[in-house]
Design a protein around this motif. Sequence first.
Motif, PDB file in Angstrom:
ATOM      1  N   LYS A  80       0.850  -1.183   0.000  1.00  0.00           N
ATOM      2  CA  LYS A  80       0.000   0.000   0.000  1.00  0.00           C
ATOM      3  C   LYS A  80       0.890   1.238   0.000  1.00  0.00           C
ATOM      4  N   LEU A  81       0.595   2.183  -0.881  1.00  0.00           N
ATOM      5  CA  LEU A  81       1.396   3.400  -0.952  1.00  0.00           C
ATOM      6  C   LEU A  81       1.328   4.216   0.328  1.00  0.00           C
ATOM      7  N   ASP A  82       0.182   4.224   1.014  1.00  0.00           N
ATOM      8  CA  ASP A  82       0.087   5.037   2.230  1.00  0.00           C
ATOM      9  C   ASP A  82       0.973   4.489   3.354  1.00  0.00           C
ATOM     10  N   GLN A  83       1.459   3.267   3.181  1.00  0.00           N
ATOM     11  CA  GLN A  83       2.365   2.684   4.163  1.00  0.00           C
ATOM     12  C   GLN A  83       3.815   2.780   3.692  1.00  0.00           C
ATOM     13  N   HIS A 101      -0.952  -2.172  -4.393  1.00  0.00           N
ATOM     14  CA  HIS A 101      -2.264  -2.674  -3.977  1.00  0.00           C
ATOM     15  C   HIS A 101      -3.296  -2.147  -4.988  1.00  0.00           C
ATOM     16  N   PRO A 102      -4.325  -2.923  -5.327  1.00  0.00           N
ATOM     17  CA  PRO A 102      -5.329  -2.478  -6.308  1.00  0.00           C
ATOM     18  C   PRO A 102      -5.959  -1.117  -5.999  1.00  0.00           C
ATOM     19  N   THR A 103      -6.150  -0.805  -4.743  1.00  0.00           N
ATOM     20  CA  THR A 103      -6.701   0.503  -4.373  1.00  0.00           C
ATOM     21  C   THR A 103      -5.752   1.622  -4.790  1.00  0.00           C
ATOM     22  N   ASP A 104      -4.463   1.406  -4.602  1.00  0.00           N
ATOM     23  CA  ASP A 104      -3.473   2.407  -4.996  1.00  0.00           C
ATOM     24  C   ASP A 104      -3.347   2.495  -6.516  1.00  0.00           C
ATOM     25  N   GLU A 123     -13.298  -1.155 -10.437  1.00  0.00           N
ATOM     26  CA  GLU A 123     -13.337  -0.369  -9.196  1.00  0.00           C
ATOM     27  C   GLU A 123     -13.613   1.112  -9.431  1.00  0.00           C
ATOM     28  N   LEU A 124     -13.616   1.546 -10.679  1.00  0.00           N
ATOM     29  CA  LEU A 124     -13.819   2.969 -10.979  1.00  0.00           C
ATOM     30  C   LEU A 124     -15.267   3.373 -10.793  1.00  0.00           C
ATOM     31  N   ASP A 125     -15.475   4.662 -10.554  1.00  0.00           N
ATOM     32  CA  ASP A 125     -16.852   5.144 -10.453  1.00  0.00           C
ATOM     33  C   ASP A 125     -17.460   5.164 -11.863  1.00  0.00           C
ATOM     34  N   PRO A 126     -18.789   5.182 -11.959  1.00  0.00           N
ATOM     35  CA  PRO A 126     -19.457   5.089 -13.261  1.00  0.00           C
ATOM     36  C   PRO A 126     -19.015   6.150 -14.272  1.00  0.00           C
ATOM     37  N   PHE A 127     -18.836   7.390 -13.842  1.00  0.00           N
ATOM     38  CA  PHE A 127     -18.407   8.438 -14.767  1.00  0.00           C
ATOM     39  C   PHE A 127     -17.040   8.106 -15.357  1.00  0.00           C
ATOM     40  N   MET A 128     -16.113   7.665 -14.504  1.00  0.00           N
ATOM     41  CA  MET A 128     -14.767   7.342 -14.974  1.00  0.00           C
ATOM     42  C   MET A 128     -14.794   6.101 -15.871  1.00  0.00           C
ATOM     43  N   GLN A 129     -15.660   5.145 -15.578  1.00  0.00           N
ATOM     44  CA  GLN A 129     -15.775   3.980 -16.455  1.00  0.00           C
ATOM     45  C   GLN A 129     -16.204   4.407 -17.860  1.00  0.00           C
ATOM     46  N   LYS A 130     -17.202   5.284 -17.941  1.00  0.00           N
ATOM     47  CA  LYS A 130     -17.654   5.758 -19.261  1.00  0.00           C
ATOM     48  C   LYS A 130     -16.549   6.531 -19.969  1.00  0.00           C
TER      49      LYS A 130
END
Length: 124
Positions: A3-6, A37-40, A71-78
């Motif tokens: 994780k980048l935050d670590q 990590h996938p979140t990062d 994992e992206l929000d709908p706007f970013m997916q489009k």
Amino acid sequence: MFKLDQYKFKEEYTYYMLQALKVGKKEAFRKDFLNLHPTDQMQFFIELDEARRLRVYAFLSPEEFGDIFGELDPFMQKTCIAELDRHYAIEMLSELPSDDAADFFGLLSDKEARSRRDQAAADV
């Protein structure tokens, strides 16, 4: 995977990934990016401008990008679908878990969904 935050040198790590994107060092970028990590990965990706996102698409396989896409929000997916090469998009969507693909297609208007379905059928 970490994780980048670590990570003590988060800014430096991010800087090196951006530099690898900028100068086209595909393997260096892939090594560092895929180690996150996938979140990062998602957070890094959504902060990129279009030119850098296009480079990410070129550096990652459709399956690898699909992990981020889901994992992206709908706007970013489009936004991503509009930016992607049609064949890459079709392969990426076909690699998604069925529930993620269904969620994405559920976001589309009937007209958009028919257009995507017709494009996919034409490519088969």
